[in-house]
Enzyme design. Structure first.
Site, PDB file in Angstrom:
ATOM      1  N   ARG A   1      19.774 -32.127  15.446  1.00 55.98           N
ATOM      2  CA  ARG A   1      18.975 -31.213  14.624  1.00 55.98           C
ATOM      3  C   ARG A   1      19.759 -29.956  14.257  1.00 55.98           C
ATOM      4  O   ARG A   1      19.622 -29.426  13.153  1.00 55.98           O
ATOM      5  CB  ARG A   1      17.680 -30.864  15.361  1.00 55.98           C
TER       6      ARG A   1
ATOM      7  N   ARG B   1      16.472 -35.965  24.359  1.00 58.92           N
ATOM      8  CA  ARG B   1      16.010 -34.682  23.802  1.00 58.92           C
ATOM      9  C   ARG B   1      17.185 -33.700  23.736  1.00 58.92           C
ATOM     10  O   ARG B   1      17.271 -32.885  22.819  1.00 58.92           O
ATOM     11  CB  ARG B   1      14.865 -34.077  24.632  1.00 58.92           C
TER      12      ARG B   1
ATOM     13  N   LYS C   1      13.868 -39.689  10.377  1.00 60.16           N
ATOM     14  CA  LYS C   1      12.845 -39.278   9.413  1.00 60.16           C
ATOM     15  C   LYS C   1      13.381 -39.411   7.972  1.00 60.16           C
ATOM     16  O   LYS C   1      14.603 -39.544   7.765  1.00 60.16           O
ATOM     17  CB  LYS C   1      12.444 -37.824   9.705  1.00 60.16           C
TER      18      LYS C   1
ATOM     19  N   PHE D   1       0.391 -26.425   9.382  1.00 58.12           N
ATOM     20  CA  PHE D   1       1.377 -27.232   8.649  1.00 58.12           C
ATOM     21  C   PHE D   1       1.113 -28.734   8.755  1.00 58.12           C
ATOM     22  O   PHE D   1       1.947 -29.545   8.346  1.00 58.12           O
ATOM     23  CB  PHE D   1       2.802 -26.897   9.122  1.00 58.12           C
TER      24      PHE D   1
ATOM     25  N   THR E   1      13.286 -28.336  18.511  1.00 62.30           N
ATOM     26  CA  THR E   1      12.443 -28.631  17.346  1.00 62.30           C
ATOM     27  C   THR E   1      12.866 -27.814  16.123  1.00 62.30           C
ATOM     28  O   THR E   1      12.994 -28.340  15.020  1.00 62.30           O
ATOM     29  CB  THR E   1      10.968 -28.320  17.696  1.00 62.30           C
TER      30      THR E   1
ATOM     31  N   HIS F   1      12.849 -37.790  14.982  1.00 63.14           N
ATOM     32  CA  HIS F   1      11.760 -37.612  15.943  1.00 63.14           C
ATOM     33  C   HIS F   1      12.235 -38.198  17.263  1.00 63.14           C
ATOM     34  O   HIS F   1      12.929 -39.220  17.284  1.00 63.14           O
ATOM     35  CB  HIS F   1      10.495 -38.352  15.487  1.00 63.14           C
TER      36      HIS F   1
ATOM     37  N   ASN G   1      13.849 -31.760  10.456  1.00 58.27           N
ATOM     38  CA  ASN G   1      14.846 -31.846  11.525  1.00 58.27           C
ATOM     39  C   ASN G   1      15.395 -33.260  11.746  1.00 58.27           C
ATOM     40  O   ASN G   1      15.862 -33.589  12.826  1.00 58.27           O
ATOM     41  CB  ASN G   1      14.285 -31.229  12.814  1.00 58.27           C
TER      42      ASN G   1
HETATM   43  N1  UDP Z   1       7.123 -28.691  13.183  1.00 54.52           N
HETATM   44  C1  UDP Z   1       7.255 -27.682  12.238  1.00 54.52           C
HETATM   45  N2  UDP Z   1       6.982 -26.389  12.620  1.00 54.52           N
HETATM   46  C2  UDP Z   1       6.609 -26.072  13.897  1.00 54.52           C
HETATM   47  C3  UDP Z   1       6.489 -27.105  14.837  1.00 54.52           C
HETATM   48  C4  UDP Z   1       6.758 -28.396  14.454  1.00 54.52           C
HETATM   49  O1  UDP Z   1       7.604 -27.936  11.086  1.00 54.52           O
HETATM   50  O2  UDP Z   1       6.381 -24.883  14.179  1.00 54.52           O
HETATM   51  C5  UDP Z   1       7.383 -30.084  12.779  1.00 54.52           C
HETATM   52  C6  UDP Z   1       8.824 -30.548  13.090  1.00 54.52           C
HETATM   53  O3  UDP Z   1       9.250 -31.429  12.059  1.00 54.52           O
HETATM   54  C7  UDP Z   1       8.618 -31.268  14.412  1.00 54.52           C
HETATM   55  C8  UDP Z   1       7.257 -31.921  14.219  1.00 54.52           C
HETATM   56  O4  UDP Z   1       6.518 -30.949  13.480  1.00 54.52           O
HETATM   57  O5  UDP Z   1       9.657 -32.212  14.677  1.00 54.52           O
HETATM   58  C9  UDP Z   1       6.521 -32.287  15.497  1.00 54.52           C
HETATM   59  O6  UDP Z   1       6.376 -31.123  16.283  1.00 54.52           O
HETATM   60  P1  UDP Z   1       6.594 -31.165  17.862  1.00 54.52           P
HETATM   61  O7  UDP Z   1       6.074 -29.881  18.402  1.00 54.52           O
HETATM   62  O8  UDP Z   1       6.051 -32.426  18.445  1.00 54.52           O
HETATM   63  O9  UDP Z   1       8.202 -31.122  17.994  1.00 54.52           O
HETATM   64  P2  UDP Z   1       9.248 -32.266  18.391  1.00 54.52           P
HETATM   65  O10 UDP Z   1       8.658 -33.050  19.529  1.00 54.52           O
HETATM   66  O11 UDP Z   1       9.481 -33.110  17.157  1.00 54.52           O
HETATM   67  O12 UDP Z   1      10.491 -31.517  18.796  1.00 54.52           O
HETATM   68 MG    MG Z   2       6.794 -33.928  19.709  1.00 55.23          MG
END
Ligand code: UDP
Ligand code: MG
Length: 170
Positions: free
Chosen positions: A111, A94, A11, A59, A100, A128, A125
């Protein structure tokens, strides 16, 4: 063997902090191969499509700005996109990427090592990582054209395109 593909994005915060090398080194612990890679300037349309599943979250708009690097100014609107392939790829990656929320992510994960929570509460973080097979397929098809991936991972079809506007070298 459960061969899977997934999308990884470095990112804009990862790019800006010059973490690409460190991130790729960490990811290489997985022994997965890269079958597609490119640097992408992220349009608002692509950003919204990528995070479509989070469109109802408070958000969402901030997230769409974040993946376009808007908070860092126009010169940081870039992500590095990779398609990885390997056995049990998604769960292995993952684990290396981490949770996350960077505060909850294991400290040795990407992360956990490099992520932060902004004062507004957004998780910056740095990477992706697709979270399941169907999400991976949707995302890979969104970010890559078939000819940009060196293996035939999904069904394709051939079409004849007439009068398509294209930029070529002058
Ligand atoms: N995100 C955030 N706050 C939250 C959940 C998600 O800022 O409570 C952001 C974070 O950058 C995350 C992205 O939104 O990587 C996508 O969310 P997702 O739930 O898909 O998490 P990921 O698959 O990236 O772990
Ligand atoms: Mg996701």
């Amino acid at each position: 063997m459960k061969i899977e593909e997934l999308l990884i994005l470095v990112k804009p915060d990862g790019v800006k902090k010059f973490l690409t090398g460190n991130i790729l080194t960490k990811l290489s612990e997985s022994n997965m191969i890269i079958i597609g890679s490119k640097v992408v300037k992220v349009s608002e349309k692509l950003a919204q499509a990528h995070y479509y599943h989070l469109r109802d979250k408070p958000f969402f708009n901030e997230l769409v700005d974040y993946i376009q690097g808007k908070v860092y100014g126009d010169s940081w609107n870039m992500v590095l996109a990779f398609v990885y392939q390997g056995d049990d790829a998604i769960s292995k990656m993952r684990r290396i990427v981490g949770a996350t929320n960077p505060e909850e992510a294991e400290s040795v994960s990407i992360r956990g090592s490099y992520g932060r929570i902004t004062t507004k509460g957004l998780y910056e973080n740095v990477v992706h990582c697709s979270s399941n097979v169907s999400e991976a397929m949707r995302e890979i098809k969104l970010w890559f054209k078939p000819e940009e991936i060196i293996k035939n991972i999904y069904a394709t079809k051939t079409i004849i395109v007439d009068k398509e506007k294209k930029i070529i070298w002058a």
